[in-house]
Design a protein around this motif. Structure first.
Motif, PDB file in Angstrom:
ATOM      1  N   PHE A 112     -44.764   5.270 -12.629  1.00 43.05           N
ATOM      2  CA  PHE A 112     -45.426   4.217 -11.855  1.00 43.05           C
ATOM      3  C   PHE A 112     -46.621   3.662 -12.623  1.00 43.05           C
ATOM      4  N   VAL A 113     -47.469   4.560 -13.133  1.00 36.60           N
ATOM      5  CA  VAL A 113     -48.669   4.131 -13.850  1.00 36.60           C
ATOM      6  C   VAL A 113     -48.277   3.395 -15.131  1.00 36.60           C
ATOM      7  N   ALA A 114     -47.282   3.887 -15.844  1.00 32.53           N
ATOM      8  CA  ALA A 114     -46.832   3.208 -17.063  1.00 32.53           C
ATOM      9  C   ALA A 114     -46.319   1.808 -16.746  1.00 32.53           C
ATOM     10  N   SER A 115     -45.622   1.668 -15.648  1.00 35.57           N
ATOM     11  CA  SER A 115     -45.121   0.356 -15.236  1.00 35.57           C
ATOM     12  C   SER A 115     -46.279  -0.588 -14.910  1.00 35.57           C
ATOM     13  N   LEU A 116     -47.275  -0.061 -14.225  1.00 32.41           N
ATOM     14  CA  LEU A 116     -48.453  -0.877 -13.921  1.00 32.41           C
ATOM     15  C   LEU A 116     -49.174  -1.291 -15.203  1.00 32.41           C
ATOM     16  N   ARG A 117     -49.304  -0.353 -16.152  1.00 32.48           N
ATOM     17  CA  ARG A 117     -49.963  -0.677 -17.425  1.00 32.48           C
ATOM     18  C   ARG A 117     -49.216  -1.797 -18.143  1.00 32.48           C
ATOM     19  N   ALA A 118     -47.914  -1.729 -18.155  1.00 28.81           N
ATOM     20  CA  ALA A 118     -47.109  -2.767 -18.817  1.00 28.81           C
ATOM     21  C   ALA A 118     -47.335  -4.106 -18.165  1.00 28.81           C
ATOM     22  N   GLU A 119     -47.447  -4.160 -16.856  1.00 31.44           N
ATOM     23  CA  GLU A 119     -47.654  -5.434 -16.160  1.00 31.44           C
ATOM     24  C   GLU A 119     -49.049  -5.987 -16.409  1.00 31.44           C
ATOM     25  N   VAL A 120     -50.046  -5.111 -16.511  1.00 32.21           N
ATOM     26  CA  VAL A 120     -51.419  -5.559 -16.739  1.00 32.21           C
ATOM     27  C   VAL A 120     -51.535  -6.174 -18.126  1.00 32.21           C
ATOM     28  N   ARG A 121     -50.777  -5.657 -19.106  1.00 25.27           N
ATOM     29  CA  ARG A 121     -50.816  -6.165 -20.471  1.00 25.27           C
ATOM     30  C   ARG A 121     -50.170  -7.531 -20.602  1.00 25.27           C
ATOM     31  N   LEU A 122     -49.303  -7.902 -19.674  1.00 25.47           N
ATOM     32  CA  LEU A 122     -48.592  -9.188 -19.774  1.00 25.47           C
ATOM     33  C   LEU A 122     -49.514 -10.364 -19.738  1.00 25.47           C
TER      34      LEU A 122
END
Length: 81
Positions: free
Chosen positions: A71-81
């Motif tokens: 979940f956290v990794a997915s959130l990190r990926a979205e924040v980087r977009l």
């Protein structure tokens, strides 16, 4: 869905509530981490304290932690977009 269980059974209703809760929580986290990326570090830091409250043979603390990490990794990926 089969006719063996009515759509109002407690199991089905619990599953539907879980789906809704996960969606709303993830959407809220996405919104907050977009504005406060430091929240991701706080979430990461809390994962070691997470455990499976179930007992018996199905209890697996590390499996629960791995889901949280994804979940956290997915959130990190979205924040980087």
């Amino acid at each position: 869905m089969t006719d063996t269980q009515p759509s109002f059974s407690s199991t089905i209703q619990a599953r539907r509530r879980e789906i809704v809760a996960e969606h709303l929580l993830f959407t809220t986290l996405r919104f907050l981490t977009g504005r406060h990326p430091e929240l991701l570090d706080a979430l990461d830091g809390s994962i070691d304290h997470l455990g499976d409250p179930g007992g018996g043979a199905t209890q697996d603390d590390e499996a629960v932690r791995e889901i949280a990490r994804r979940f956290v990794a997915s959130l990190r990926a979205e924040v980087r977009l």
